[in-house]
Design a protein around this motif. Structure first.
Motif, PDB file in Angstrom:
ATOM      1  N   MET A   1       3.814   5.501  -5.622  1.00  0.00           N
ATOM      2  CA  MET A   1       3.679   5.499  -7.075  1.00  0.00           C
ATOM      3  C   MET A   1       2.593   6.478  -7.522  1.00  0.00           C
ATOM      4  N   LYS A   2       1.445   6.451  -6.837  1.00  0.00           N
ATOM      5  CA  LYS A   2       0.371   7.345  -7.224  1.00  0.00           C
ATOM      6  C   LYS A   2       0.727   8.808  -6.972  1.00  0.00           C
ATOM      7  N   LYS A   3       1.458   9.040  -5.893  1.00  0.00           N
ATOM      8  CA  LYS A   3       1.784  10.417  -5.549  1.00  0.00           C
ATOM      9  C   LYS A   3       2.846  11.011  -6.448  1.00  0.00           C
ATOM     10  N   GLU A   4       3.866  10.239  -6.750  1.00  0.00           N
ATOM     11  CA  GLU A   4       5.008  10.779  -7.485  1.00  0.00           C
ATOM     12  C   GLU A   4       4.986  10.376  -8.953  1.00  0.00           C
ATOM     13  N   LEU A   5       4.898   9.085  -9.202  1.00  0.00           N
ATOM     14  CA  LEU A   5       5.043   8.615 -10.580  1.00  0.00           C
ATOM     15  C   LEU A   5       3.779   8.740 -11.395  1.00  0.00           C
ATOM     16  N   ALA A   6       2.634   9.036 -10.760  1.00  0.00           N
ATOM     17  CA  ALA A   6       1.412   9.251 -11.543  1.00  0.00           C
ATOM     18  C   ALA A   6       1.514  10.526 -12.376  1.00  0.00           C
ATOM     19  N   GLN A   7       2.330  11.467 -11.929  1.00  0.00           N
ATOM     20  CA  GLN A   7       2.538  12.710 -12.666  1.00  0.00           C
ATOM     21  C   GLN A   7       3.731  12.626 -13.611  1.00  0.00           C
TER      22      GLN A   7
ATOM     23  N   ASP B   1       0.832  -1.209   0.000  1.00  0.00           N
ATOM     24  CA  ASP B   1       0.000   0.000   0.000  1.00  0.00           C
ATOM     25  C   ASP B   1       0.865   1.257   0.000  1.00  0.00           C
ATOM     26  N   ARG B   2       1.941   1.217   0.784  1.00  0.00           N
ATOM     27  CA  ARG B   2       2.836   2.375   0.796  1.00  0.00           C
ATOM     28  C   ARG B   2       3.523   2.560  -0.554  1.00  0.00           C
ATOM     29  N   ILE B   3       3.949   1.458  -1.155  1.00  0.00           N
ATOM     30  CA  ILE B   3       4.560   1.564  -2.487  1.00  0.00           C
ATOM     31  C   ILE B   3       3.552   2.098  -3.497  1.00  0.00           C
TER      32      ILE B   3
ATOM     33  N   VAL C   1      12.251   6.897  -6.519  1.00  0.00           N
ATOM     34  CA  VAL C   1      12.786   5.584  -6.907  1.00  0.00           C
ATOM     35  C   VAL C   1      13.569   4.963  -5.753  1.00  0.00           C
ATOM     36  N   ALA C   2      14.350   5.796  -5.018  1.00  0.00           N
ATOM     37  CA  ALA C   2      15.093   5.269  -3.860  1.00  0.00           C
ATOM     38  C   ALA C   2      14.142   4.773  -2.779  1.00  0.00           C
ATOM     39  N   THR C   3      13.031   5.504  -2.564  1.00  0.00           N
ATOM     40  CA  THR C   3      12.036   5.063  -1.577  1.00  0.00           C
ATOM     41  C   THR C   3      11.415   3.737  -1.989  1.00  0.00           C
ATOM     42  N   VAL C   4      11.094   3.628  -3.273  1.00  0.00           N
ATOM     43  CA  VAL C   4      10.509   2.372  -3.768  1.00  0.00           C
ATOM     44  C   VAL C   4      11.511   1.234  -3.636  1.00  0.00           C
ATOM     45  N   GLN C   5      12.792   1.494  -3.899  1.00  0.00           N
ATOM     46  CA  GLN C   5      13.814   0.453  -3.735  1.00  0.00           C
ATOM     47  C   GLN C   5      13.942   0.038  -2.275  1.00  0.00           C
ATOM     48  N   GLN C   6      13.902   1.021  -1.368  1.00  0.00           N
ATOM     49  CA  GLN C   6      13.970   0.693   0.056  1.00  0.00           C
ATOM     50  C   GLN C   6      12.762  -0.129   0.485  1.00  0.00           C
ATOM     51  N   ARG C   7      11.580   0.278   0.010  1.00  0.00           N
ATOM     52  CA  ARG C   7      10.382  -0.497   0.336  1.00  0.00           C
ATOM     53  C   ARG C   7      10.457  -1.899  -0.249  1.00  0.00           C
ATOM     54  N   SER C   8      11.035  -2.008  -1.434  1.00  0.00           N
ATOM     55  CA  SER C   8      11.156  -3.338  -2.043  1.00  0.00           C
ATOM     56  C   SER C   8      12.083  -4.231  -1.235  1.00  0.00           C
ATOM     57  N   LYS C   9      13.142  -3.650  -0.655  1.00  0.00           N
ATOM     58  CA  LYS C   9      14.016  -4.447   0.210  1.00  0.00           C
ATOM     59  C   LYS C   9      13.270  -4.925   1.452  1.00  0.00           C
ATOM     60  N   VAL C  10      12.457  -4.016   2.021  1.00  0.00           N
ATOM     61  CA  VAL C  10      11.655  -4.414   3.190  1.00  0.00           C
ATOM     62  C   VAL C  10      10.676  -5.519   2.814  1.00  0.00           C
TER      63      VAL C  10
END
Length: 512
Positions: A88-94, A82-84, A198-207
């Motif tokens: 994505m919706k907040k940043e990459l949607a634009q 949900d956080r990812i 992208v760094a946040t998404v990578q960190q979340r992906s590691k978690v």
């Protein structure tokens, strides 16, 4: 007959008792050992049954622990996704608009860069004119000198105009380059935001990868996962118990804050059993506040104590949340009013007690009065909202209590199994000890029996020796065949074996 038995001396009774115990020695031994074996087997059966129950409980605890761990891990994975998704919706949607903006800025920068390039000036016709004048043969001609002077002045003016034009073009180029800086900074800022996302998404992906590894271990049911979940459950149990104890303390403070005003509202002389109606009313208000807090937490999906609330639609769940929050806010306001009423009642009680003592009523400073009143009203208004968060440690406590109770129960079952096994072994050894004590009591008849058996054995040996000596004498006097000479020895061996077989042992053979 009764008089005869009563006239017997005590030593004779003692002798009769010893003889009776000696004669009943074998049945008593068998009874004691049979009773010991009965208790031993019964306790061993009980220990085996308890051990089997402990094993079944361990398996059940393992299943419950793995199921709870799987559910918690699934919840963590769901929240991470949900956080990812939110990122994505907040940043990459634009990103399409950002991409278009970057393309426009890069196009403008490219155009400005092309326009800012230094263009060399076109060659003028002055060189050809000067060359033509230089080829004139009559250089000393005054007309030629005037022409050259005119050309020199014109070239000076043209040089000044060319220098001014060059400076103007350089200024324009500098203005274009200066106008490119905000565009570059905007591009760098946009790219920085994209890089951060992208760094946040990578960190979340590691978690998420860590949660997935743990989830796979739980699905496999490994011992490491079980130990990890057990330690986590124990820590969650003690932490949640500590937080719940703090919450109980807050609830008690809240209870004492509104109990006195409730006495004035519902009356202090009414009882339900041994409890005052005012105390019950205050307790009900606090419990209703806690319940509304639980509903608010359930509607926000922070806790999952009631699956029915989580299964509701988002619209209905939002309405239920606002209804519970409104009721909680109303009860908090009521408590604030009761706290204000409590301060007034305390001031009146102090005034009445002072009048009864005959003392003058001291004037209360208004500054101190409003401070205590505001403090009590603030506590009465804030404590209900603080008790709302009890739902979180309550959920952890309920989830971990099942595991802790299973572990403690399994430990006590194992301890009971060991105790029963020790008791069974002890009963068998106690039976052997009782047999030995019984023999100690009748040691004198046993000693006499042993002496008699030794005497009879010695007599039998003497008889065997005497018969052997007589037969050897007969053999010397009368020669016999080899077959007949072997028969006495065989008969003597048979008689010796029969005599040894008839000899009773010193102690009866005892079954193990």
């Amino acid at each position: 007959m009764t008089g005869i038995f009563q006239s017997l001396p005590p030593w004779l009774w003692f002798v009769i008792a010893l003889v009776a115990l000696f004669l009943a020695r074998k049945p008593v031994h068998q009874g004691i050992l049979a009773l010991a074996r009965f208790f031993h087997q019964s306790l061993r059966l009980g220990a085996n049954a308890v051990a089997a129950s402990e094993r079944r409980l361990q398996l059940r605890n393992r299943e419950v622990l793995l199921a709870a761990g799987r559910e918690a891990t699934e919840r963590h994975i769901e929240r991470e996704f949900d956080r990812i998704e939110g990122a994505m919706k907040k940043e990459l949607a634009q990103y399409p608009a950002l991409h278009r903006k970057l393309c426009e800025q890069l196009t403008a920068i490219d155009e400005d860069y092309v326009r800012s390039a230094e263009v060399p000036p076109e060659p003028t016709n002055w060189a050809k004119a000067i060359k033509a004048v230089a080829e004139i043969p009559a250089k000393q001609d005054p007309v030629v000198g005037d022409v050259l002077e005119t050309i020199h002045g014109s070239m000076r003016k043209a040089e000044g105009k060319a220098l001014e034009a060059y400076r103007e073009s350089a200024r324009e180029r500098h203005q274009l380059l200066k106008r490119m800086m905000p565009a570059w900074r905007s591009i760098l800022k946009s790219l920085g935001k994209v890089n951060k996302t992208v760094a946040t998404v990578q960190q979340r992906s590691k978690v998420v990868d860590g949660h997935m590894d743990r989830y796979e271990e739980i699905l496999q049911g490994s011992d490491r996962a079980q130990r990890m979940l057990s330690s986590s459950s124990l820590s969650q149990f003690f932490i949640s118990a500590f937080v719940l104890a703090i919450a109980v303390g807050g609830a008690l403070i809240n209870f004492h804050l509104i109990a006195r005003p409730m006495t004035e509202m519902v009356g202090g002389t009414s009882y339900i059993g041994n409890f005052k109606v005012a105390d019950i009313s205050a307790l009900v208000i606090i419990l209703v506040e806690i319940t509304m807090g639980l509903f608010v937490m359930e509607c926000l999906r922070i806790t999952r104590l009631f699956p029915v609330i989580s299964a509701l639609s988002d619209k209905l769940r939002t309405r239920m949340m606002w209804a519970a929050f409104a009721l909680l806010f109303f009860l908090a306001t009521v408590e604030a009013g009761l706290a204000f009423m409590r301060e007034i009642l305390m001031q009146e009680d102090l005034a009445v007690s002072a009048q009864l003592r005959g003392a003058e009523v001291a004037a209360v400073d208004s500054s101190v009065y409003w401070i205590t009143t505001a403090a009590q009203m603030g506590m009465g208004f804030i404590l209900p909202f603080a008790l709302t968060f009890v739902a979180i440690p309550l959920e952890n406590f309920i989830a971990s209590t099942r595991t802790v109770i299973g572990i403690v129960t399994a430990f006590f079952l194992r301890l009971l199994s060991v105790v029963l096994r020790l008791a069974g072994t002890g009963s068998l050894r106690i039976g052997t000890l009782l047999v030995r004590l019984y023999d100690i009591v009748i040691f004198f008849p046993l000693w006499l029996e042993a002496r008699f058996l030794v005497w009879r054995e010695q007599a039998a040996e003497k008889a065997v020796v005497a018969s052997a000596v007589g037969e050897s004498t007969v053999e010397e006097s009368v020669p016999v065949s080899k077959a007949s000479s072997r028969s006495p020895s065989r008969r003597s061996a048979k008689s010796a074996s029969k005599s040894s077989a008839k000899l009773p042992t010193n102690l009866e053979e005892q079954p193990s």
